[in-house]
Design a protein around this motif. Structure first.
Motif, PDB file in Angstrom:
ATOM      1  N   GLY A  83      38.988  40.340  43.467  1.00  0.00           N
ATOM      2  CA  GLY A  83      39.755  39.177  43.045  1.00  0.00           C
ATOM      3  C   GLY A  83      41.000  39.001  43.896  1.00  0.00           C
ATOM      4  O   GLY A  83      41.200  39.697  44.885  1.00  0.00           O
ATOM      5  N   GLU A  84      41.851  38.052  43.466  1.00  0.00           N
ATOM      6  CA  GLU A  84      43.068  37.723  44.208  1.00  0.00           C
ATOM      7  C   GLU A  84      44.293  38.221  43.455  1.00  0.00           C
ATOM      8  O   GLU A  84      44.369  38.137  42.228  1.00  0.00           O
ATOM      9  N   VAL A  85      45.273  38.746  44.204  1.00  0.00           N
ATOM     10  CA  VAL A  85      46.531  39.192  43.599  1.00  0.00           C
ATOM     11  C   VAL A  85      47.313  37.950  43.175  1.00  0.00           C
ATOM     12  O   VAL A  85      47.663  37.113  44.010  1.00  0.00           O
ATOM     13  N   VAL A  86      47.552  37.823  41.872  1.00  0.00           N
ATOM     14  CA  VAL A  86      48.225  36.634  41.343  1.00  0.00           C
ATOM     15  C   VAL A  86      49.651  36.898  40.894  1.00  0.00           C
ATOM     16  O   VAL A  86      50.415  35.961  40.672  1.00  0.00           O
ATOM     17  N   ARG A  87      50.021  38.166  40.761  1.00  0.00           N
ATOM     18  CA  ARG A  87      51.346  38.488  40.253  1.00  0.00           C
ATOM     19  C   ARG A  87      51.690  39.937  40.574  1.00  0.00           C
ATOM     20  O   ARG A  87      50.815  40.764  40.782  1.00  0.00           O
ATOM     21  N   VAL A  88      52.979  40.214  40.564  1.00  0.00           N
ATOM     22  CA  VAL A  88      53.464  41.584  40.702  1.00  0.00           C
ATOM     23  C   VAL A  88      54.304  41.878  39.467  1.00  0.00           C
ATOM     24  O   VAL A  88      55.173  41.083  39.107  1.00  0.00           O
ATOM     25  N   ALA A  89      54.005  42.972  38.788  1.00  0.00           N
ATOM     26  CA  ALA A  89      54.735  43.336  37.574  1.00  0.00           C
ATOM     27  C   ALA A  89      54.868  44.845  37.474  1.00  0.00           C
ATOM     28  O   ALA A  89      53.876  45.563  37.585  1.00  0.00           O
ATOM     29  N   ILE A 121      48.799  42.593  40.110  1.00  0.00           N
ATOM     30  CA  ILE A 121      47.911  42.082  39.070  1.00  0.00           C
ATOM     31  C   ILE A 121      46.884  41.175  39.736  1.00  0.00           C
ATOM     32  O   ILE A 121      47.232  40.197  40.393  1.00  0.00           O
ATOM     33  N   VAL A 122      45.615  41.521  39.568  1.00  0.00           N
ATOM     34  CA  VAL A 122      44.507  40.842  40.237  1.00  0.00           C
ATOM     35  C   VAL A 122      43.667  40.117  39.191  1.00  0.00           C
ATOM     36  O   VAL A 122      43.313  40.706  38.168  1.00  0.00           O
ATOM     37  N   ARG A 123      43.332  38.856  39.453  1.00  0.00           N
ATOM     38  CA  ARG A 123      42.455  38.094  38.553  1.00  0.00           C
ATOM     39  C   ARG A 123      41.029  38.216  39.055  1.00  0.00           C
ATOM     40  O   ARG A 123      40.716  37.817  40.182  1.00  0.00           O
ATOM     41  N   ALA A 124      40.152  38.785  38.244  1.00  0.00           N
ATOM     42  CA  ALA A 124      38.743  38.944  38.616  1.00  0.00           C
ATOM     43  C   ALA A 124      38.047  37.579  38.567  1.00  0.00           C
ATOM     44  O   ALA A 124      38.343  36.768  37.694  1.00  0.00           O
ATOM     45  N   PRO A 125      37.118  37.313  39.476  1.00  0.00           N
ATOM     46  CA  PRO A 125      36.432  36.016  39.500  1.00  0.00           C
ATOM     47  C   PRO A 125      35.411  35.840  38.378  1.00  0.00           C
ATOM     48  O   PRO A 125      35.017  34.723  38.071  1.00  0.00           O
ATOM     49  N   ASP A 126      34.991  36.943  37.749  1.00  0.00           N
ATOM     50  CA  ASP A 126      34.022  36.860  36.651  1.00  0.00           C
ATOM     51  C   ASP A 126      34.152  38.112  35.791  1.00  0.00           C
ATOM     52  O   ASP A 126      35.086  38.887  35.957  1.00  0.00           O
ATOM     53  N   GLY A 127      33.238  38.325  34.881  1.00  0.00           N
ATOM     54  CA  GLY A 127      33.286  39.474  33.976  1.00  0.00           C
ATOM     55  C   GLY A 127      32.979  40.806  34.622  1.00  0.00           C
ATOM     56  O   GLY A 127      33.226  41.856  34.045  1.00  0.00           O
ATOM     57  N   GLU A 128      32.427  40.790  35.822  1.00  0.00           N
ATOM     58  CA  GLU A 128      32.136  42.035  36.543  1.00  0.00           C
ATOM     59  C   GLU A 128      33.416  42.541  37.198  1.00  0.00           C
ATOM     60  O   GLU A 128      34.100  41.796  37.896  1.00  0.00           O
ATOM     61  N   HIS A 129      33.746  43.791  36.971  1.00  0.00           N
ATOM     62  CA  HIS A 129      34.952  44.359  37.571  1.00  0.00           C
ATOM     63  C   HIS A 129      34.709  45.830  37.890  1.00  0.00           C
ATOM     64  O   HIS A 129      33.845  46.465  37.280  1.00  0.00           O
ATOM     65  N   PRO A 130      35.469  46.374  38.831  1.00  0.00           N
ATOM     66  CA  PRO A 130      35.305  47.794  39.164  1.00  0.00           C
ATOM     67  C   PRO A 130      35.888  48.677  38.061  1.00  0.00           C
ATOM     68  O   PRO A 130      36.713  48.235  37.263  1.00  0.00           O
ATOM     69  N   ASP A 131      35.461  49.906  38.019  1.00  0.00           N
ATOM     70  CA  ASP A 131      35.965  50.876  37.051  1.00  0.00           C
ATOM     71  C   ASP A 131      37.383  51.303  37.405  1.00  0.00           C
ATOM     72  O   ASP A 131      37.816  51.198  38.557  1.00  0.00           O
ATOM     73  N   ILE A 132      38.079  51.836  36.408  1.00  0.00           N
ATOM     74  CA  ILE A 132      39.405  52.401  36.640  1.00  0.00           C
ATOM     75  C   ILE A 132      39.258  53.574  37.601  1.00  0.00           C
ATOM     76  O   ILE A 132      38.344  54.382  37.480  1.00  0.00           O
ATOM     77  N   GLY A 133      40.150  53.631  38.579  1.00  0.00           N
ATOM     78  CA  GLY A 133      40.106  54.681  39.595  1.00  0.00           C
ATOM     79  C   GLY A 133      39.435  54.257  40.881  1.00  0.00           C
ATOM     80  O   GLY A 133      39.472  54.979  41.879  1.00  0.00           O
ATOM     81  N   THR A 134      38.821  53.073  40.892  1.00  0.00           N
ATOM     82  CA  THR A 134      38.130  52.582  42.086  1.00  0.00           C
ATOM     83  C   THR A 134      39.143  52.216  43.169  1.00  0.00           C
ATOM     84  O   THR A 134      40.094  51.489  42.905  1.00  0.00           O
ATOM     85  N   PRO A 135      38.964  52.705  44.403  1.00  0.00           N
ATOM     86  CA  PRO A 135      39.850  52.299  45.492  1.00  0.00           C
ATOM     87  C   PRO A 135      39.591  50.842  45.874  1.00  0.00           C
ATOM     88  O   PRO A 135      38.446  50.387  45.839  1.00  0.00           O
ATOM     89  N   VAL A 136      40.652  50.122  46.231  1.00  0.00           N
ATOM     90  CA  VAL A 136      40.520  48.737  46.676  1.00  0.00           C
ATOM     91  C   VAL A 136      41.102  48.589  48.075  1.00  0.00           C
ATOM     92  O   VAL A 136      42.028  49.299  48.461  1.00  0.00           O
TER      93      VAL A 136
END
Length: 73
Positions: free
Chosen positions: A5-11, A16-31
């Motif tokens: 997804g795209e980084v939409v905010r910093v907090a 903070i990345v908005r995923a394009p759909d319901g599929e997302h990587p698991d916690i701990g996944t390198p990006v």
């Protein structure tokens, strides 16, 4: 490589990345970014199930990532 997804905010030091759909990587996944440079790791998934947000702990200051499309390795 899969689009995260795209980084939409910093907090609180996280990108903070908005995923394009319901599929997302698991916690701990390198990006990585488009040039395959390591950006950080997914540390949390939150928000609506259909299109969640991901919190990424960045390796560099997160303000430089705004608007960047990230990918899972």
């Amino acid at each position: 490589m899969r689009r995260v997804g795209e980084v939409v905010r910093v907090a609180q030091g996280l990108a903070i990345v908005r995923a394009p759909d319901g599929e997302h990587p698991d916690i701990g996944t390198p990006v990585v970014d488009r040039s395959l440079s390591n950006v950080g790791r997914v540390v949390d998934v939150f928000g609506p199930v259909e299109r969640p947000y991901l919190a990424v702990s960045p390796t560099d200051p997160p303000t430089t990532l705004l608007g960047t499309v990230l990918y899972a390795r």
